[in-house]
Motif scaffolding. Structure first.
Motif, PDB file in Angstrom:
ATOM      1  N   ASP A   1      -0.682  -2.172   9.061  1.00 47.66           N
ATOM      2  CA  ASP A   1       0.181  -1.445   8.905  1.00 47.66           C
ATOM      3  C   ASP A   1       1.446  -1.403   8.104  1.00 47.66           C
ATOM      4  OD1 ASP A   1       1.469  -1.684  11.224  1.00 47.66           O
ATOM      5  OD2 ASP A   1       1.321   0.259  11.590  1.00 47.66           O
ATOM      6  N   SER A   2       1.688  -2.940   8.266  1.00 45.71           N
ATOM      7  CA  SER A   2       2.644  -3.571   7.581  1.00 45.71           C
ATOM      8  C   SER A   2       3.492  -3.614   6.307  1.00 45.71           C
ATOM      9  CB  SER A   2       3.840  -4.483   8.396  1.00 45.71           C
ATOM     10  OG  SER A   2       2.885  -5.722   7.865  1.00 45.71           O
TER      11      SER A   2
ATOM     12  N   LEU B   1       5.092   5.683   2.168  1.00 48.23           N
ATOM     13  CA  LEU B   1       4.849   6.555   3.326  1.00 48.23           C
ATOM     14  C   LEU B   1       5.059   8.182   2.792  1.00 48.23           C
ATOM     15  CD1 LEU B   1       2.283   7.033   5.416  1.00 48.23           C
ATOM     16  CD2 LEU B   1       5.051   6.169   7.327  1.00 48.23           C
ATOM     17  N   ILE B   2       4.183   8.674   2.760  1.00 47.63           N
ATOM     18  CA  ILE B   2       4.414  10.347   2.318  1.00 47.63           C
ATOM     19  C   ILE B   2       3.924  10.787   3.256  1.00 47.63           C
ATOM     20  CG2 ILE B   2       4.534  12.121   1.381  1.00 47.63           C
ATOM     21  CD1 ILE B   2       4.727  10.669  -1.361  1.00 47.63           C
TER      22      ILE B   2
ATOM     23  N   ILE C   1       0.912  -1.384  -0.126  1.00 50.57           N
ATOM     24  CA  ILE C   1       0.308  -0.013   0.460  1.00 50.57           C
ATOM     25  C   ILE C   1       1.070   1.401  -0.075  1.00 50.57           C
ATOM     26  CG2 ILE C   1      -1.650   1.561   1.666  1.00 50.57           C
ATOM     27  CD1 ILE C   1      -2.664  -1.609   2.593  1.00 50.57           C
ATOM     28  N   SER C   2       0.665   1.974  -0.655  1.00 51.07           N
ATOM     29  CA  SER C   2       1.183   4.078  -0.195  1.00 51.07           C
ATOM     30  C   SER C   2       0.577   4.249  -0.069  1.00 51.07           C
ATOM     31  CB  SER C   2       0.708   4.224  -2.180  1.00 51.07           C
ATOM     32  OG  SER C   2       1.687   5.572  -1.893  1.00 51.07           O
TER      33      SER C   2
ATOM     34  N   ASP D   1      -2.821   3.777  12.551  1.00 43.71           N
ATOM     35  CA  ASP D   1      -3.508   3.249  14.438  1.00 43.71           C
ATOM     36  C   ASP D   1      -4.520   3.133  13.571  1.00 43.71           C
ATOM     37  OD1 ASP D   1      -0.871   1.706  15.170  1.00 43.71           O
ATOM     38  OD2 ASP D   1      -0.582   3.234  17.022  1.00 43.71           O
ATOM     39  N   ALA D   2      -5.375   4.319  13.227  1.00 42.53           N
ATOM     40  CA  ALA D   2      -6.733   4.463  13.111  1.00 42.53           C
ATOM     41  C   ALA D   2      -6.830   4.467  11.313  1.00 42.53           C
ATOM     42  CB  ALA D   2      -6.759   6.383  12.833  1.00 42.53           C
TER      43      ALA D   2
END
Length: 123
Positions: free
Chosen positions: A97-98, A103-104, A53-54, A86-87
């Protein structure tokens, strides 16, 4: 999606420790986490994204000037990212979330406060 409102300033780094070594979230951090969940929940997909995922996120904090300026004071961008991840996970955007391979994260001061989030599958 874009949510217009004042982003929470309290992050996971504001956790406190007891003398016995236990950690707990402060009331301010509990409110911040609840706010982030409430912000992302209406935009959650029906089925969690799978695979890599981006995630692109921009937090804009209120400022008197009419232009957008990079924010160089707390909260730290990495701590904002942790609570947002987390949300997003808790509301079903993805299973873990791994999965976030790109991640920007941005933080600014500007005239229109809010949180912009874009979550997408990587090819």
């Amino acid at each position: 999606f874009f949510w217009q409102g004042v982003p929470p300033r309290s992050t996971a780094q504001t956790r406190r420790h007891t003398r016995s070594g236990q950690t707990y979230r402060t009331p301010a951090n509990l409110r911040a986490v609840a706010t982030l969940r409430a912000v992302v929940e209406p935009h959650a997909p029906r089925i969690a994204l799978e695979g890599p995922i981006s995630l692109e996120a921009t937090f804009t904090f209120p400022h008197r000037q009419q232009r957008v300026l990079p924010r160089t004071v707390r909260p730290d961008a990495d701590n904002l990212a942790k609570d947002l991840l987390d949300a997003l996970q808790a509301t079903g955007f993805f299973k873990d979330d791994s999965q976030v391979a790109c991640l920007i994260m941005r933080k600014f001061d500007g005239p229109i406060p809010g949180i912009f989030v874009r979550v997408s599958n990587l090819p």
